[in-house]
Design a protein around this motif. Structure first.
Motif, PDB file in Angstrom:
ATOM      1  N   LYS A   1      -2.309   9.139   2.638  1.00  0.00           N
ATOM      2  CA  LYS A   1      -1.937   9.183   1.214  1.00  0.00           C
ATOM      3  C   LYS A   1      -1.397  10.594   0.933  1.00  0.00           C
ATOM      4  O   LYS A   1      -0.277  10.900   1.311  1.00  0.00           O
ATOM      5  CB  LYS A   1      -3.154   8.844   0.336  1.00  0.00           C
TER       6      LYS A   1
ATOM      7  N   ARG B   1      -1.980  -4.876  -7.534  1.00  0.00           N
ATOM      8  CA  ARG B   1      -1.554  -3.487  -7.395  1.00  0.00           C
ATOM      9  C   ARG B   1      -0.195  -3.430  -6.719  1.00  0.00           C
ATOM     10  O   ARG B   1      -0.004  -4.002  -5.656  1.00  0.00           O
ATOM     11  CB  ARG B   1      -2.572  -2.715  -6.551  1.00  0.00           C
TER      12      ARG B   1
ATOM     13  N   SER C   1      -8.081  10.497   3.805  1.00  0.00           N
ATOM     14  CA  SER C   1      -7.082   9.746   4.552  1.00  0.00           C
ATOM     15  C   SER C   1      -5.753  10.463   4.389  1.00  0.00           C
ATOM     16  O   SER C   1      -5.201  10.497   3.288  1.00  0.00           O
ATOM     17  CB  SER C   1      -6.985   8.322   4.008  1.00  0.00           C
TER      18      SER C   1
ATOM     19  N   THR D   1       0.841  -1.199   0.000  1.00  0.00           N
ATOM     20  CA  THR D   1       0.000   0.000   0.000  1.00  0.00           C
ATOM     21  C   THR D   1       0.880   1.254   0.000  1.00  0.00           C
ATOM     22  O   THR D   1       2.037   1.220   0.444  1.00  0.00           O
ATOM     23  CB  THR D   1      -0.925   0.017   1.237  1.00  0.00           C
TER      24      THR D   1
ATOM     25  N   ASP E   1     -14.158  11.568  -2.102  1.00  0.00           N
ATOM     26  CA  ASP E   1     -13.218  10.744  -1.352  1.00  0.00           C
ATOM     27  C   ASP E   1     -11.861  11.217  -1.876  1.00  0.00           C
ATOM     28  O   ASP E   1     -11.431  10.847  -2.961  1.00  0.00           O
ATOM     29  CB  ASP E   1     -13.466   9.261  -1.643  1.00  0.00           C
TER      30      ASP E   1
ATOM     31  N   ARG F   1     -11.159   5.770   7.013  1.00  0.00           N
ATOM     32  CA  ARG F   1     -12.359   4.958   7.221  1.00  0.00           C
ATOM     33  C   ARG F   1     -13.161   5.421   8.428  1.00  0.00           C
ATOM     34  O   ARG F   1     -14.370   5.183   8.491  1.00  0.00           O
ATOM     35  CB  ARG F   1     -11.992   3.476   7.306  1.00  0.00           C
TER      36      ARG F   1
ATOM     37  N   ASN G   1      -8.920   4.720  -6.983  1.00  0.00           N
ATOM     38  CA  ASN G   1      -7.961   3.709  -6.526  1.00  0.00           C
ATOM     39  C   ASN G   1      -8.289   2.311  -7.049  1.00  0.00           C
ATOM     40  O   ASN G   1      -7.469   1.673  -7.706  1.00  0.00           O
ATOM     41  CB  ASN G   1      -7.928   3.736  -4.989  1.00  0.00           C
TER      42      ASN G   1
END
Ligand code: F0G
Length: 461
Positions: A262, A409, A259, A55, A219, A106, A190
């Motif tokens: 990122k 990914r 978030s 990630t 988002d 989240r 994403n």
């Protein structure tokens, strides 16, 4: 103003100030680790991984200015100076005056959806991320993905494959607007390959929502990368700064979830921001229940400082040029060796098309899971499955409907790996593809009712 560049090499616009060892493992160790983890890469110990591309979330390197900010964090329970610095950074960027810090994205989603959604509602989005989908469904609502057709085809080259299908949105808002309490768009998209959404698409969604009185939320996790793609690809934005483009994107929305792991360039954190004061008050009441007082929302004062600084750094042109180029560089190396990846390359990750590469494995044997496991086994590179393990739908009769795409990914942490790390990753993937035909499929032997990909156990078939 874009700075003129005539050198082909786009360098990392930073030098390394502090280093962290990475583990070099052998095949036998990795084979043992896979067996112990039941072939679920989330079950590996991070020190069994050489290059960790699981990630890009919370895994980036912070700048010396962010670390310096952490030293002056104000840890007051209420009214912390660091909160006001954070709030100002978020307000400058989003133009939204209601700023609610949360421990990560989240938590913002859960609070918003608990307030807004009821059983039987529908939430359209270009593509819900896994936690977003799960939080919508947890409220008894339907998470509906309506990205444009090109966005579902890994090979299609459209400059804004994250765009919302406006026809389908119009239909939904026409026939069933009473069931739609909020419309969301994820920038960049994403789950659909890190693909951007154009300003004109955002504007159209915004106008359609306003016409129906339905709130529109972004988002916004990767807003800066999206802004860079708009600058590069959308006529009329060439001369604008990423910050100007980002503020225009936010100006079209009524609120956002974010978030900070990122494009906040932080290791933890997030926020919920909006214009509606009374909705924000209700959200704050929920926040106090599980996250914390509204001026810290589950974060330390020093986290708020790191995010405030990160939001300034992430819109820097030199940073974004390097960031997007580094991702494309990895994809181009693999493409040159015939590895199919989602085109055009997205912002934060390269997505390998496992359905195409492992065409001998049917979707109910999880080709993307199989490829992710093998890439780890071959070279200690950890990616993540974004396919039927993550998004397969299990019907009432127990049968499983596969996901539209089977992707692996490789997400690139921000400011963390160098070009030679990326060369190594490409080499590992190319070697893996060399024996694609021998890679087995997998069966799930144990799974949880939600977000099963985190803990499922697998067996090779
Ligand atoms: N929305 C999007 C588009 C995301 O990519 C993520 C997280 C979230 C919401 C949730 O944020 O993790 O802070 O709670 N994505 C990470 C990933 C986990 O690997 O793509 P969070």
């Amino acid at each position: 103003m874009t700075k003129p560049h005539h050198f082909r090499t786009i360098i990392e616009p930073f030098r390394i100030h502090s280093v962290e060892e990475i583990a070099l493992t052998d095949l036998e160790q990795r084979q043992g680790a896979l067996e112990r983890a039941h072939y679920n890469l989330f079950g590996l110990h991070a020190d069994e991984v050489t290059i960790d591309l699981l990630t890009d979330s919370g895994t980036g390197s912070m700048s010396s200015k962010q670390w310096a900010g952490m030293m002056v964090g104000d840890e007051s329970y209420a009214g912390s100076r660091s909160f006001y610095r954070f709030k100002e950074a978020v307000e400058d960027l989003t133009g939204m005056s209601e700023v609610i810090p949360t421990h990560q994205g989240r938590a913002a989603e859960r609070i918003l959806f608990t307030e807004m959604l009821a059983d039987g509602d529908v939430v359209p989005n270009n593509t819900h991320f896994d936690t977003t989908r799960a939080n919508v469904e947890y409220q008894g609502a339907e998470a509906l993905d309506i990205v444009i057709e090109e966005g579902r085809d890994p090979a299609a080259t459209h400059p804004f494959k994250g765009n919302m299908d406006l026809g389908r949105l119009g239909q939904l808002l026409g026939d069933e607007s009473s069931r739609v309490p909020v419309v969301m768009v994820t920038v960049t998209n994403n789950s659909g390959g890190g693909q951007p959404v154009s300003m004109s698409n955002l504007r159209a969604v915004s106008e359609m929502c306003a016409g129906r009185g339905v709130p529109f939320f972004l988002d916004a996790c990767r807003f800066a990368e999206n802004a860079w793609f708009i600058k590069m690809r959308e006529p009329g934005y060439e001369e604008k700064t990423p910050f100007e483009i980002a503020t225009e994107m936010f100006s079209l929305a009524d609120g956002c979830t974010f978030s900070a792991k990122k494009d906040g360039l932080a290791n933890i954190g997030g926020f919920l921001a909006m214009r509606d004061h009374s909705l924000a008050e209700r959200c704050r009441n929920l926040l106090i229940l599980t996250e914390g007082f509204p001026t810290y929302g589950g974060l330390a004062g020093y986290d708020l400082e790191a995010i405030a600084q990160g939001l300034h750094e992430v819109v820097d042109e030199d940073y974004l040029r390097y960031r997007i180029r580094a991702t494309a560089y990895l994809a181009e190396k693999m493409n040159a060796a015939g590895i199919p990846t989602v085109q055009p390359t997205g912002g934060h990750a390269v997505y390998i098309d496992a359905k195409k590469l492992l065409s001998h494995i049917p979707q109910n044997r999880y080709p993307a899971q199989a490829l992710a496991v093998e890439v780890y086994r071959v070279g200690g590179v950890r990616g993540v499955e974004i396919g039927s393990v993550m998004f397969g739908k299990i019907g009432d009769d127990g049968t499983e409907q596969p996901a539209p795409m089977e992707l692996v990914r490789l997400a690139i942490p921000r400011r963390t790996y160098t070009q030679s790390h990326m060369d190594y990753v490409a080499e590992v993937v190319i070697e893996t593809a060399g024996h694609a035909r021998d890679i087995p499929g997998y069966r799930i032997v144990e799974q949880a009712p939600w977000l099963r990909h985190f803990t499922a156990r697998f067996e090779p078939v």
